[in-house]
Design a protein around this motif. Sequence first.
Motif, mmCIF file in Angstrom:
data_model
loop_
_atom_site.group_PDB
_atom_site.id
_atom_site.type_symbol
_atom_site.label_atom_id
_atom_site.label_comp_id
_atom_site.label_asym_id
_atom_site.label_seq_id
_atom_site.Cartn_x
_atom_site.Cartn_y
_atom_site.Cartn_z
ATOM 1 N N VAL A 165 -27.230 -28.814 47.187
ATOM 2 C CA VAL A 165 -27.719 -29.602 48.317
ATOM 3 C C VAL A 165 -29.194 -29.321 48.561
ATOM 4 N N TYR A 176 -20.760 -30.360 54.905
ATOM 5 C CA TYR A 176 -22.146 -30.764 54.648
ATOM 6 C C TYR A 176 -23.042 -30.326 55.802
ATOM 7 N N ASN A 202 -31.768 -32.399 48.326
ATOM 8 C CA ASN A 202 -32.492 -32.801 49.529
ATOM 9 C C ASN A 202 -34.003 -32.685 49.341
ATOM 10 N N LYS A 260 -21.223 -35.920 51.191
ATOM 11 C CA LYS A 260 -21.874 -36.804 52.153
ATOM 12 C C LYS A 260 -20.911 -37.782 52.813
ATOM 13 N N TRP A 304 -21.552 -34.386 45.206
ATOM 14 C CA TRP A 304 -22.580 -34.772 46.177
ATOM 15 C C TRP A 304 -22.078 -35.939 47.029
#
Length: 72
Positions: A10, A61, A14, A54, A50
């Motif tokens: 993550v 998350y 990000n 989300k 992923w």
Amino acid sequence: MSFGEMLEMVDILNKADYDRKKAKIMAKVVKSLHRNFGVRRSTDQLRKRWSDLKLREHEQYRRIRTVLQKSK
């Protein structure tokens, strides 16, 4: 997939803004996970994880994002 692995994934996704640019970011994630945790995951597995984080696992998350924000 361990919490540490997800945290690393993550963080990279990000920072690289994966939702907008998808070029070679997954290769970077695969290398980082192998180097830091000794695990080999395919790009398809990571992409699915992923997406699951989300869309389905909002609470986990959020927890990962909180840990990442505290570390900065």
